[in-house]
Design an enzyme around this catalytic site. Structure first.
Site, PDB file in Angstrom:
ATOM      1  N   ASP A  68       5.822   1.488  -9.330  1.00 50.74           N
ATOM      2  CA  ASP A  68       6.830   0.735 -10.125  1.00 50.74           C
ATOM      3  C   ASP A  68       6.254   1.037 -11.787  1.00 50.74           C
ATOM      4  O   ASP A  68       4.908   1.451 -11.966  1.00 50.74           O
ATOM      5  CB  ASP A  68       7.370  -0.498  -9.887  1.00 50.74           C
ATOM      6  CG  ASP A  68       6.360  -1.668  -9.897  1.00 50.74           C
ATOM      7  OD1 ASP A  68       5.044  -1.347 -10.284  1.00 50.74           O
ATOM      8  OD2 ASP A  68       6.660  -2.778  -9.620  1.00 50.74           O
ATOM      9  N   THR A  91       1.108  -6.227  -7.596  1.00 47.20           N
ATOM     10  CA  THR A  91       0.240  -6.731  -6.364  1.00 47.20           C
ATOM     11  C   THR A  91      -0.252  -6.060  -5.287  1.00 47.20           C
ATOM     12  O   THR A  91      -0.884  -6.230  -4.371  1.00 47.20           O
ATOM     13  CB  THR A  91       0.838  -8.340  -5.919  1.00 47.20           C
ATOM     14  OG1 THR A  91       2.179  -7.909  -5.365  1.00 47.20           O
ATOM     15  CG2 THR A  91       1.137  -9.270  -6.951  1.00 47.20           C
ATOM     16  N   HIS A 139      -8.277  -0.227  19.578  1.00 48.45           N
ATOM     17  CA  HIS A 139      -7.816  -0.147  18.512  1.00 48.45           C
ATOM     18  C   HIS A 139      -6.265   0.778  18.740  1.00 48.45           C
ATOM     19  O   HIS A 139      -5.214   0.348  17.974  1.00 48.45           O
ATOM     20  CB  HIS A 139      -8.272   0.071  17.096  1.00 48.45           C
ATOM     21  CG  HIS A 139      -9.143  -0.789  17.075  1.00 48.45           C
ATOM     22  ND1 HIS A 139      -9.221  -2.278  16.563  1.00 48.45           N
ATOM     23  CD2 HIS A 139     -10.762  -0.767  17.036  1.00 48.45           C
ATOM     24  CE1 HIS A 139     -10.356  -2.738  16.486  1.00 48.45           C
ATOM     25  NE2 HIS A 139     -11.449  -1.906  16.869  1.00 48.45           N
TER      26      HIS A 139
HETATM   27  C1  RB5 Z   1       7.176  -6.207 -10.940  1.00 46.16           C
HETATM   28  O1  RB5 Z   1       7.146  -7.133 -11.962  1.00 46.16           O
HETATM   29  C2  RB5 Z   1       6.414  -6.892  -9.796  1.00 46.16           C
HETATM   30  O2  RB5 Z   1       6.947  -7.889  -9.181  1.00 46.16           O
HETATM   31  C3  RB5 Z   1       6.111  -5.741  -8.713  1.00 46.16           C
HETATM   32  O3  RB5 Z   1       5.072  -4.738  -9.328  1.00 46.16           O
HETATM   33  C4  RB5 Z   1       5.306  -6.202  -7.456  1.00 46.16           C
HETATM   34  O4  RB5 Z   1       4.164  -6.931  -8.088  1.00 46.16           O
HETATM   35  C5  RB5 Z   1       5.934  -6.449  -6.546  1.00 46.16           C
HETATM   36  O5  RB5 Z   1       5.435  -7.031  -5.332  1.00 46.16           O
END
Ligand code: RB5
Length: 146
Positions: A8, A67, A133
């Site tokens: 993103d 994240t 595994h």
């Molecule tokens: C976008 O602001 C943020 O929410 C996205 O990049 C991500 O961290 C979502 O899990």
């Protein structure tokens, strides 16, 4: 390997680093977006990459958001995908060795480019150990069919 990469807006800069590391390792990389800094929705890119891997068009995927969490949650909804958030190297090693993860998710607001490079190198060189595994991964496959 043929690798699909997506991010993103939050993962855009780190995606460029990841693509150049993957190419330096000899992998063929397709960038499935996003391509600019406009705010966008991570599930759209998780879907593109995950469906490409699940359909066999790609061997592996890499997804990057702020994240890594949103990307992994979304990608794991696609049957056949084992997406793992790895924001340090031991996780990347175990994601491959134990979980046979086929999609690596990174958090661009969590790791810097140097750590991300080592994570990518690890994820793309460590093999699945098989054995006990493999039995556990098979149980994940069975869960998807319920
Ligand atoms: C976008 O602001 C943020 O929410 C996205 O990049 C991500 O961290 C979502 O899990």
């Amino acid at each position: 390997m043929k690798v699909a990469v997506g991010s993103d807006h939050g993962g855009l800069d780190l995606k460029e680093t990841v693509i150049s590391v993957l190419r330096s390792l000899g992998h063929e990389v397709d960038d499935l977006g996003t391509y600019d800094r406009n705010s966008c929705d991570y599930p759209d890119y998780a879907q593109k990459v995950a469906e490409g891997v699940a359909a066999g068009r790609y061997d592996r995927g890499v997804l990057i958001c702020g994240t890594g969490l949103g990307m992994s949650i979304a990608a794991n909804k696609v049957p056949g995908i084992r997406a793992a958030v790895c924001n340090e190297i031991y996780m990347a090693r175990m994601a491959r060795a134990h979980n046979d993860a086929n999609v690596l998710c990174l958090g661009a607001r969590v790791v810097g480019p140097g750590v991300a490079e080592e994570i990518v190198r690890t994820f793309f060189t460590v093999e699945h150990e098989g054995g006990r595994h493999a039995r556990r991964v098979e149980k994940i496959r069975l869960l998807e069919r319920r």
